[in-house]
Design an enzyme around this catalytic site. Structure first.
Site, PDB file in Angstrom:
ATOM      1  N   HIS A  90       5.203   0.506   2.567  1.00 53.35           N
ATOM      2  CA  HIS A  90       4.379  -0.164   1.566  1.00 53.35           C
ATOM      3  C   HIS A  90       5.029  -0.261   0.190  1.00 53.35           C
ATOM      4  O   HIS A  90       4.360  -0.637  -0.767  1.00 53.35           O
ATOM      5  CB  HIS A  90       3.037   0.558   1.386  1.00 53.35           C
ATOM      6  N   THR A 115      -3.291  -6.668  -2.838  1.00 58.74           N
ATOM      7  CA  THR A 115      -4.464  -7.140  -2.100  1.00 58.74           C
ATOM      8  C   THR A 115      -5.548  -7.615  -3.070  1.00 58.74           C
ATOM      9  O   THR A 115      -6.401  -8.412  -2.693  1.00 58.74           O
ATOM     10  CB  THR A 115      -5.049  -6.052  -1.166  1.00 58.74           C
ATOM     11  N   LYS A 121      -5.714  -2.973 -11.140  1.00 55.85           N
ATOM     12  CA  LYS A 121      -4.781  -2.337 -10.212  1.00 55.85           C
ATOM     13  C   LYS A 121      -4.274  -1.057 -10.855  1.00 55.85           C
ATOM     14  O   LYS A 121      -4.547  -0.824 -12.038  1.00 55.85           O
ATOM     15  CB  LYS A 121      -3.612  -3.261  -9.873  1.00 55.85           C
ATOM     16  N   ARG A 122      -3.537  -0.243 -10.116  1.00 52.97           N
ATOM     17  CA  ARG A 122      -2.964   0.951 -10.726  1.00 52.97           C
ATOM     18  C   ARG A 122      -2.070   0.581 -11.913  1.00 52.97           C
ATOM     19  O   ARG A 122      -1.468  -0.485 -11.926  1.00 52.97           O
ATOM     20  CB  ARG A 122      -2.125   1.726  -9.691  1.00 52.97           C
ATOM     21  N   LYS A 155       4.039  -3.395 -12.469  1.00 53.96           N
ATOM     22  CA  LYS A 155       2.900  -4.319 -12.362  1.00 53.96           C
ATOM     23  C   LYS A 155       2.698  -5.095 -13.661  1.00 53.96           C
ATOM     24  O   LYS A 155       1.988  -6.074 -13.725  1.00 53.96           O
ATOM     25  CB  LYS A 155       1.629  -3.555 -12.001  1.00 53.96           C
ATOM     26  N   LYS A 176      -8.411 -10.723  -2.864  1.00 48.76           N
ATOM     27  CA  LYS A 176      -9.850 -10.585  -3.147  1.00 48.76           C
ATOM     28  C   LYS A 176     -10.274 -11.540  -4.260  1.00 48.76           C
ATOM     29  O   LYS A 176     -11.304 -12.214  -4.172  1.00 48.76           O
ATOM     30  CB  LYS A 176     -10.169  -9.144  -3.594  1.00 48.76           C
TER      31      LYS A 176
HETATM   32  O1  9GP Z   1       2.244  -1.205  -3.922  1.00 50.33           O
HETATM   33  C1  9GP Z   1       1.779  -1.521  -2.643  1.00 50.33           C
HETATM   34  C2  9GP Z   1       0.911  -2.769  -2.690  1.00 50.33           C
HETATM   35  O2  9GP Z   1       1.689  -3.875  -3.076  1.00 50.33           O
HETATM   36  C3  9GP Z   1       0.308  -3.032  -1.328  1.00 50.33           C
HETATM   37  O3  9GP Z   1      -0.596  -4.090  -1.392  1.00 50.33           O
HETATM   38  C4  9GP Z   1      -0.405  -1.780  -0.842  1.00 50.33           C
HETATM   39  C5  9GP Z   1      -0.941  -1.955   0.559  1.00 50.33           C
HETATM   40  O4  9GP Z   1       0.081  -2.396   1.409  1.00 50.33           O
HETATM   41  O5  9GP Z   1       0.478  -0.673  -0.804  1.00 50.33           O
HETATM   42  C6  9GP Z   1       0.992  -0.349  -2.083  1.00 50.33           C
HETATM   43  N1  9GP Z   1       1.874   0.788  -1.932  1.00 50.33           N
HETATM   44  C7  9GP Z   1       1.475   2.035  -2.199  1.00 50.33           C
HETATM   45  O6  9GP Z   1       0.374   2.303  -2.602  1.00 50.33           O
HETATM   46  C8  9GP Z   1       2.457   3.137  -2.009  1.00 50.33           C
HETATM   47  O7  9GP Z   1       3.483   2.829  -1.183  1.00 50.33           O
END
Ligand code: 9GP
Length: 805
Positions: free
Chosen positions: A347, A639, A533-534, A539, A643
């Site tokens: 991820h 994601t 988002k975080r 980002k 949404k």
């Molecule tokens: O940073 C990614 C994000 O882009 C992605 O949508 C999400 C689900 O696949 O994973 C995030 N990754 C993490 O939280 C840590 O690897």
């Protein structure tokens, strides 16, 4: 299920009385929630038991999704929706003079996850149940979530997220399914009389893993799957010498999500957590299988285990351990089974998120697992050094540089490895896992992320849901691809006006919520520009902030613009100083803008504390603009982009992650793209010729904005402003914020202009909603099911529209 309003009213009153010995009029919202949750659970119990029984009887192949995070959001409304009784229950509550939304709001968001990774895992749980796939979750029952975010004087403060304070009515403790997980000590390998190797453990610290099961209810199909969360407890016969300290150490394992790992003790605790839930999960899967099978030979035909990011990658050596030590399967056969069972999703490309463990720590805490990893490493080297050479194999073997390298281990021990959007999957092959791709090209594939429109439209955006029902019927609720029918109404002026009206209604609701939560009055007629988002440098919330400062200066100069409300929601990791500095500056800018009467009629900034799933449900329906502005090549997928698109927000985006697929889905006219591409950024890296200062020198707007960070115009940010200024100019702006500034402003100017044409805006919103169906997680899990897990999905069928490549 079938339930009439009258039946519900009787059963609800009855449940409330049994629980609280009081009539419903006397109960608080929290008590009403508890009663309603327990009643709902009682409706779930039978289909839950039936589903389990059916899987066992039919020997259905089951998927086990191992994840360190799950982020389900509130469950009451979603369970009622999926059971098909939400309308009846709401009508019943209203008849009782109760407010359904107030009762739903009494539920705490489960603190079992933190960001996209966990939310995706939960979307998959919901989707697997909804398409009739036997999919179970395996994770940790954290007593405390990551943290509750508050702002004090603009600074992030982390408070304990005691989410289970009022209990968690959805869980069922299954102490009869507990298993023991062993840490530390040492192992002795002794041949037994029957010729098997006997593995004898000495001096281990044993921990009892007790499962708590949570029902995952499928949408209108009677399927209820299982999310199993493990809690660490002292062994039952711990003996008289068991100290309080030992007990405390055990309790710590499942106390908190992502404990501080800035020192060795914290790191070791995380390693303990990872092995704990992975080992418990594997043991319980094997035990269940063995109840009805007398050998492990057919295990891989009945079980698929998915490793979500590397945290559960120890599933590979752990399954090997159980197969060899407990089930007496030889190495080759055990490896064949393991490879067939395991699959892995990566991820992130960020190096800090690719886990490694110091060998000392790993071997000390998990001596048997370490032996097995050593053997995997030895055999890997033996098999591939002749063909690929020592240097390459040294780079990617599971052991190297004094570390256990989890992403490599996960790739070597899985039959499938995927990224989460096409660009990300390509970059995995090209970059992070390039060498392993050379060896195992057939393992690599892409599975673009997905979301659940059930939560984001059906529950979160009811005005839109009702409008859709009226215009295109209700088929989209079952199969979101039916949203495409909206295209037929692209020239329907009346409908476009209705679409704008639902957005306006949602904005008024959000404005009320903002007033209630942070006591700021916002103008519902402003453009709602959202970044949720975080908080992370890649980002680029900072780019958004610099854009706001530019708007501030322009308005000060007398420029007129349509009013924009910038809404942020983001938590920064407690030890991530730079991210916290950005939060402080954002809050300071929000105050500055708010207190300036020249500016506040045109510009407002709100940073909502403690962003999470429930807050997202409020923000997303009200968004006009979705900011997806990461440095190209850094965001694996995202994601929230999906949404927000499904709520008709226009995406302001770089060509990164799944933004690229959104662009392909809606067409260039219905998304606002800006910024450097991944290739251009790679070019800068290769040539080594990025000089952020050049952009500062040549662009007077950028110059003015950056100077604001250090010239005292923004009160109270002396240190933070200077640190950010230095990161951008002296340390050469690692994330290319300055390089993208100009095109970001140009894209924003186009959006301002477009907003003056409400009908044209609505057309673009319509296309976004219409094309969002393809991002349903129902389709994503079906692709995993077909191509990775080899399980047969049942309902509803994907129409083959693939978002990949
Ligand atoms: O940073 C990614 C994000 O882009 C992605 O949508 C999400 C689900 O696949 O994973 C995030 N990754 C993490 O939280 C840590 O690897």
């Amino acid at each position: 299920m079938a339930l009439t309003k009258e039946q519900f009213i009787t059963e609800f009153k009855d449940m409330a009385l049994k629980l609280y010995a009081a009539p419903i009029e006397d109960l608080s919202s929290q008590q009403l929630y508890q009663a309603l949750a327990l009643l709902t659970r009682s409706y779930i119990a039978q289909p839950w038991a039936n589903t389990k029984e059916r899987y066992d009887e039919e020997e259905t192949k089951q998927v086990f999704y191992f994840s360190i995070e799950f982020l389900p959001g509130r469950l009451l409304q979603s369970n009622l929706l999926n059971l098909g009784i939400l309308d009846e229950v709401e009508a019943g509550l209203e008849e009782l003079d109760l407010h359904p939304q107030k009762i739903f709001a009494a539920e705490a968001d489960p603190g079992l996850g933190n960001g996209g990774l966990g939310r995706l895992a939960s979307a998959f749980m919901d989707a697997m149940a909804s398409v009739g796939m036997a999919g179970n979750g395996n994770g940790i029952r954290y007593q405390y979530g990551l943290f509750k975010q508050a702002f004090v004087n603009g600074y992030q403060v982390e408070l304990p997220d005691d989410w289970m304070r009022n209990g968690f009515p959805w869980e069922t403790r299954k102490e009869n399914r507990a298993v023991t997980v062993k840490f530390g000590g040492w192992v002795e390998l002794r041949p037994s009389r029957s010729g098997h190797l006997r593995v004898i453990y000495h001096n281990t610290d044993d921990v009892l893993a007790v499962p708590y099961d949570v029902a995952m209810v499928g949408y209108h199909n009677g399927v209820v799957n299982n999310l199993r969360l493990w809690s660490a407890e002292a062994p039952i016969n711990a003996g008289p010498h068991f100290t309080l300290e030992q007990r405390e150490r055990i309790n710590q394992i499942t106390q908190i999500l992502y404990p501080d790992d800035s020192d060795n003790a914290g790191k070791e605790l995380r390693l303990r957590q990872e092995y704990f839930f992975t080992s418990a999960g594997i043991q319980s899967i094997v035990r269940h299988y063995r109840r009805t099978h007398n050998s492990m030979a057919g295990f891989a035909d009945r079980v698929a285990i998915h490793i979500n990011d590397t945290h559960p990658a120890m599933a590979i050596p752990e399954l090997m351990r159980v197969l060899m030590d407990d089930e007496h399967v030889g190495w080759d056969e055990a490896w064949r089974i393991t490879l067939k069972v395991m699959s892995y999703t990566n991820h992130t490309l960020l190096s800090e998120a690719l886990e490694v463990w110091p060998i000392d720590m790993f071997s000390g805490l998990l001596p048997r697992i370490y032996q097995i990893v050593q053997e995997i490493d030895r055999r890997f080297r033996l098999a591939f050094v002749p063909q690929f050479g020592q240097a390459m194999i040294d780079r990617i073997a599971p052991l190297g540089n004094g570390q256990v390298r989890m992403a490599y281990l996960a790739t070597i021990g899985s039959h499938a490895v995927n990224g989460v959007a096409p660009l990300h999957s390509e970059l995995l092959k090209k970059d992070v896992l390039h060498d392993l791709f050379q060896i195992f090209p057939e393992r690599f594939n892409n599975k673009t992320n997905g979301i659940t429109p059930r939560r984001w439209i059906q529950i979160g955006d009811r005005p839109l849901a009702h409008l859709l029902d009226k215009k295109i019927g209700t088929a989209w609720r079952q199969n979101p691809l039916a949203l495409r029918k909206l295209h037929d109404y692209i020239d329907d002026t009346r409908f476009l006006a209705d679409l704008n009206a639902t957005k306006a209604e949602n904005k008024r609701e959000l404005a009320k919520y903002i007033d209630q939560t942070v006591h700021v009055k916002v103008d519902p007629d402003a453009i709602f520009d959202v970044q949720i988002k975080r908080l992370h440098a890649y980002k680029r919330q900072l780019l958004h902030l610099l854009g706001i400062l530019d708007a501030y200066l322009a308005i000060k100069r007398g420029e007129k613009r349509p009013k924009r409300l910038h809404i942020f929601g983001a938590k920064a990791a407690p030890s991530y100083v730079y991210a916290k500095e950005i939060i402080k500056v954002m809050n300071a800018v929000a105050d500055m803008v708010d207190s300036d009467p020249d500016v506040s009629p045109y510009l407002q900034v709100v940073f909502l504390p403690n962003y999470g799933v429930s807050m997202a449900e409020k923000i997303i329906p009200a968004a006009d603009i979705s900011e997806q502005i990461s440095t190209a090549g850094k965001e694996a997928s995202g994601t929230s982009n999906m949404k927000l698109m499904s709520a008709g927000a226009l995406t302001l985006a770089t060509l990164d992650g799944a933004n690229i697929e959104i662009k392909n889905a809606v067409g260039d006219d219905n998304i606002e793209i800006f910024g450097l591409t991944e290739k251009e950024i790679a070019g800068y890296y290769q040539r080594g010729d990025y000089r952020s200062r050049d952009f500062y020198e040549k662009d007077p707007r950028l110059h003015a904005v950056l100077d604001m960070l250090v010239n005292g115009k923004i009160p109270g940010i002396e240190t933070e402003g200077r640190d950010i200024y230095n990161a951008l100019l002296m340390y050469n702006d690692e994330y290319f914020v300055l390089a993208d500034f100009e095109s970001y402003l140009a894209a924003n100017a186009r959006l301002d202009k477009l907003y003056q044409q409400p009908e044209l805006w609505a057309k673009k919103a319509l296309v976004n909603i219409a094309e969002s169906g393809r991002f349903s997680a129902d389709f994503t899990v079906q692709r995993y099911g077909r191509e990775i897990w080899h399980v047969v999905p049942q309902t509803p069928e994907d129409d083959g529209t693939d978002t990949e490549g």
